[in-house]
Design an enzyme around this catalytic site. Structure first.
Site, PDB file in Angstrom:
ATOM      1  N   SER A 132       5.400  -6.909   3.457  1.00 55.20           N
ATOM      2  CA  SER A 132       6.025  -7.383   4.680  1.00 55.20           C
ATOM      3  C   SER A 132       6.705  -8.648   4.760  1.00 55.20           C
ATOM      4  CB  SER A 132       5.049  -7.323   5.651  1.00 55.20           C
ATOM      5  OG  SER A 132       3.944  -8.283   5.333  1.00 55.20           O
ATOM      6  N   PHE A 189       0.687  -1.224   0.176  1.00 53.46           N
ATOM      7  CA  PHE A 189      -0.049   0.270   0.083  1.00 53.46           C
ATOM      8  C   PHE A 189       0.809   1.234   0.191  1.00 53.46           C
ATOM      9  CE2 PHE A 189       1.091  -0.013   4.615  1.00 53.46           C
ATOM     10  CZ  PHE A 189       0.933   1.499   4.922  1.00 53.46           C
ATOM     11  N   CYS A 229       9.474   1.945   3.445  1.00 53.97           N
ATOM     12  CA  CYS A 229      10.568   0.816   3.793  1.00 53.97           C
ATOM     13  C   CYS A 229      11.974   1.396   3.777  1.00 53.97           C
ATOM     14  CB  CYS A 229      10.537  -0.158   2.560  1.00 53.97           C
ATOM     15  SG  CYS A 229      11.147   0.223   1.143  1.00 53.97           S
TER      16      CYS A 229
HETATM   17  P1  NAD Z   1       1.554  -6.635   3.019  1.00 53.10           P
HETATM   18  O1  NAD Z   1       2.754  -7.570   3.211  1.00 53.10           O
HETATM   19  O2  NAD Z   1       0.452  -6.693   3.962  1.00 53.10           O
HETATM   20  O3  NAD Z   1       0.940  -6.531   1.518  1.00 53.10           O
HETATM   21  C1  NAD Z   1       1.839  -6.666   0.583  1.00 53.10           C
HETATM   22  C2  NAD Z   1       0.966  -7.342  -0.752  1.00 53.10           C
HETATM   23  O4  NAD Z   1       0.637  -8.862  -0.294  1.00 53.10           O
HETATM   24  C3  NAD Z   1      -0.383  -6.662  -0.869  1.00 53.10           C
HETATM   25  O5  NAD Z   1      -0.638  -6.685  -2.210  1.00 53.10           O
HETATM   26  C4  NAD Z   1      -1.297  -7.716  -0.244  1.00 53.10           C
HETATM   27  O6  NAD Z   1      -2.601  -7.645  -0.846  1.00 53.10           O
HETATM   28  C5  NAD Z   1      -0.670  -8.968  -0.319  1.00 53.10           C
HETATM   29  N1  NAD Z   1      -0.866  -9.968   0.785  1.00 53.10           N
HETATM   30  C6  NAD Z   1      -1.300  -9.740   2.004  1.00 53.10           C
HETATM   31  N2  NAD Z   1      -1.622 -10.542   2.850  1.00 53.10           N
HETATM   32  C7  NAD Z   1      -1.387 -11.575   2.236  1.00 53.10           C
HETATM   33  C8  NAD Z   1      -1.273 -13.142   2.443  1.00 53.10           C
HETATM   34  N3  NAD Z   1      -1.658 -13.194   3.756  1.00 53.10           N
HETATM   35  N4  NAD Z   1      -0.979 -13.858   1.313  1.00 53.10           N
HETATM   36  C9  NAD Z   1      -0.625 -13.273   0.229  1.00 53.10           C
HETATM   37  N5  NAD Z   1      -0.726 -12.304  -0.131  1.00 53.10           N
HETATM   38  C10 NAD Z   1      -0.824 -11.180   0.879  1.00 53.10           C
HETATM   39  O7  NAD Z   1       2.348  -5.094   3.130  1.00 53.10           O
HETATM   40  P2  NAD Z   1       1.506  -3.732   3.188  1.00 53.10           P
HETATM   41  O8  NAD Z   1       1.337  -3.369   4.567  1.00 53.10           O
HETATM   42  O9  NAD Z   1       1.012  -3.356   2.167  1.00 53.10           O
HETATM   43  O10 NAD Z   1       3.091  -2.617   3.037  1.00 53.10           O
HETATM   44  C11 NAD Z   1       3.893  -2.555   4.061  1.00 53.10           C
HETATM   45  C12 NAD Z   1       5.116  -3.353   4.182  1.00 53.10           C
HETATM   46  O11 NAD Z   1       5.833  -3.367   2.930  1.00 53.10           O
HETATM   47  C13 NAD Z   1       6.038  -2.966   5.032  1.00 53.10           C
HETATM   48  O12 NAD Z   1       6.602  -4.055   5.798  1.00 53.10           O
HETATM   49  C14 NAD Z   1       7.158  -2.352   4.306  1.00 53.10           C
HETATM   50  O13 NAD Z   1       8.363  -2.519   5.001  1.00 53.10           O
HETATM   51  C15 NAD Z   1       7.276  -3.100   3.226  1.00 53.10           C
HETATM   52  N6  NAD Z   1       8.087  -2.432   1.928  1.00 53.10           N
HETATM   53  C16 NAD Z   1       9.098  -3.136   1.676  1.00 53.10           C
HETATM   54  C17 NAD Z   1       9.736  -2.497   0.399  1.00 53.10           C
HETATM   55  C18 NAD Z   1      11.059  -2.869   0.061  1.00 53.10           C
HETATM   56  O14 NAD Z   1      11.319  -2.621  -1.079  1.00 53.10           O
HETATM   57  N7  NAD Z   1      11.808  -3.776   0.677  1.00 53.10           N
HETATM   58  C19 NAD Z   1       9.092  -1.281  -0.387  1.00 53.10           C
HETATM   59  C20 NAD Z   1       7.946  -0.901   0.239  1.00 53.10           C
HETATM   60  C21 NAD Z   1       7.217  -1.482   1.374  1.00 53.10           C
END
Ligand code: NAD
Length: 502
Positions: free
Chosen positions: A226, A149, A281
């Site tokens: 995440s 998000f 992130c």
């Molecule tokens: P999230 O892990 O909740 O969601 C990411 C994606 O996974 C979304 O499209 C979501 O629909 C999907 N998803 C959620 N639950 C799932 C499940 N149980 N099984 C399969 N898919 C699932 O992450 P978020 O809250 O949207 O974003 C924040 C996180 O992203 C933070 O941990 C942040 O550090 C990380 N992030 C990392 C980077 C990087 O490049 N390392 C960049 C931006 C954000």
């Protein structure tokens, strides 16, 4: 109520699942739309469209593919204002920050405009008698991206910009929390001249993600989110024989040496810790001053700057940051603040219970500062992803290097100093993937590659830059010999040993 639907094969479609998810306006706490959640059948339909469209796109010469990217960039720039408002209204970040989110994505599109040059192969004339060798990079076919998000513009463009320019068809599964902007990007790619079916936007949750990971026609998956889910996506995708890059969470440290320019360091820390409510992130949620005098001075100087921070709705042009993305996320952040207190850290500024006058339903969290945080504390070990800055005091440069190096995450790290040799040693030895020297948010520019280490990234290829081109293509190497067609030309004898260059 507004309905947000999929973009499959160039057409808007509500899909077959009948399931939806609420999309909130974090500024007010109100539901503003419903987004369709795809079924496995919806995902199959998107992949079928992509499979049908990709061969012609892959065979389109790279200069023509680049022209679509040029046209897309112009369309996004023309709509920048309304796109930034659309993004802010679902994410909560302030308008200027949304513009930055879109602009950082466009910089990858600019990089992708250079695809004719980036795809040039290698050639060796005369590698053996009458033998030439050349290599080319070919698209994989259909590839997918699953995005978080927190950067609903930049991260989709990190992925589809490079993948599509390389000749692939792309399935984008954006975050269901702020789906409007990624969907609009898909529409603008069509307006820019992209054939239908090359970029499909499929909204959804775990059902859609699992369908992507299991689909035999999806050849590669990029994921950002995440760490636990990144690891899951990596394992399941690799088990299905796909190429996977899965970027995870972070806990970035900012090390401050006694000789740092303190005014600049404080300004940088406050922006990097609290900008976008800490939902980056590459935020800097941990500061590590070296030596007691540095720590005491830093604390003294941070306090008035934190007091000056202005929270506001995302359209408030004077606000430094807006609400966090959801009520559940606000509760999670506040529970981590409570955990820090229980663990014995000193809570210097408490942002819990913050309410913005006139916007009492919004998901706001005030800026929070902890001092005397210790490495064993759970609130230090976990990613909080909110406007919370934790100070961990170190005695020496060696200790300051060991803290981020031993942490489970290894996304970004920064050092603030005027000491060149110390900075150089830090950059060379710290066990983290992206390093800033007097740069608080060291996100690499588009023509370098983005990627953390340890639990911040699973898979071994970075995003965008030349690593991105490698990820979305596969190498083919051709060894050619053209024997003489003259009648009576000598036939080479059969060889029963491996040919060598001896
Ligand atoms: P999230 O892990 O909740 O969601 C990411 C994606 O996974 C979304 O499209 C979501 O629909 C999907 N998803 C959620 N639950 C799932 C499940 N149980 N099984 C399969 N898919 C699932 O992450 P978020 O809250 O949207 O974003 C924040 C996180 O992203 C933070 O941990 C942040 O550090 C990380 N992030 C990392 C980077 C990087 O490049 N390392 C960049 C931006 C954000």
């Amino acid at each position: 109520m507004r309905d947000i639907v999929h973009l499959i094969g160039g057409s808007a479609t509500a899909g077959t699942s009948g399931r939806t998810s609420d999309v909130f306006d974090p500024n007010t706490g109100q539901v503003q739309a419903r987004v369709a959640l795809a079924s496995a059948a919806d995902l199959d339909a998107a992949v079928a469209n992509a499979v049908a469209a990709q061969p012609a796109w892959g065979a389109t010469n790279p200069q023509r593919r680049a022209r679509v990217m040029f046209a897309f960039k112009a369309l996004v720039e023309a709509e920048m204002d309304s796109l930034a408002h659309m993004l802010s209204s679902e994410h909560g970040k302030v308008i200027a920050d949304s513009r930055g989110d879109i602009q950082r994505g466009l910089e990858v599109i600019e990089f992708a405009c250079g695809i004719p040059h980036l795809l040039k192969g290698e050639y060796t004339q005369g590698a053996g008698p009458g033998i030439d060798v050349y290599s080319m990079r070919q698209p994989l076919g259909v590839v997918a991206g699953i995005t978080p998000f927190n950067f609903p513009a930049m991260i989709p463009m990190w992925m589809f910009g490079v993948a599509i320019a390389c000749g692939n068809a792309f399935i984008l599964k954006p975050s269901e929390r702020d789906p409007s902007l990624p969907l609009r990007l898909g529409e603008l790619m069509l307006e820019a001249g992209l054939p239908a079916g090359i970029l499909n936007v499929v909204h959804g949750d775990k059902v859609a993600v699992d369908a992507i990971l299991d689909h035999p026609d999806v050849k590669a998956v990029s994921f950002v989110g995440s760490s636990d889910i990144a690891h899951y996506v990596y394992r399941r995708g690799v088990a299905a024989g796909k190429r996977v890059q899965a970027m995870g969470g972070a806990k970035n440290h900012g090390v401050v040496l006694p000789d740092a320019d303190m005014d600049q360091t404080v300004a940088d820390l406050v922006g990097a810790a609290f900008g976008s409510a800490g939902e980056r992130c590459m935020a800097l949620p941990v500061v590590v001053p070296v030596g007691k005098a540095t720590a005491d001075e830093l604390r003294e100087r941070l306090l008035p700057e934190i007091a000056k921070l202005r929270l506001g709705v995302s359209t408030d042009l004077d606000a430094h940051y807006g609400p966090v993305v959801s009520a559940a996320h606000r509760e999670r952040i506040e529970s981590y603040i409570g955990m820090g207190v229980d663990d014995g850290a000193e809570l210097v500024v408490d942002g819990r219970g913050f309410s913005l006058q006139g916007h009492e339903g919004g998901f706001f969290v005030g800026p929070t500062l902890f001092d005397y945080v210790k490495p064993h504390m759970q609130s230090y070990q976990d990613e909080i992803f909110g406007p919370v800055l934790q100070m961990v005091r170190a005695e020496s440069l060696a200790e300051a290097i060991s803290l981020p190096s031993k942490h489970q995450y290894g996304n970004g790290v920064a050092i603030f100093t005027r000491n060149g040799p110390a900075a150089r040693e830090f950059a060379a030895t710290v066990d983290v993937g992206m390093v800033g020297i007097n740069v608080p948010i060291p996100v690499p520019v588009a023509y370098h590659s983005f990627g953390g280490w340890k639990r911040s990234a699973f898979g071994d290829t970075g995003i965008h830059g030349t690593e991105g081109v490698r990820f979305y293509t596969r190498l083919k190497t051709v060894t050619q010999r053209w024997p003489s067609l003259d009648a009576g030309a000598a036939v080479t004898d059969s060889s029963f040993v491996i040919p060598t260059m001896k």
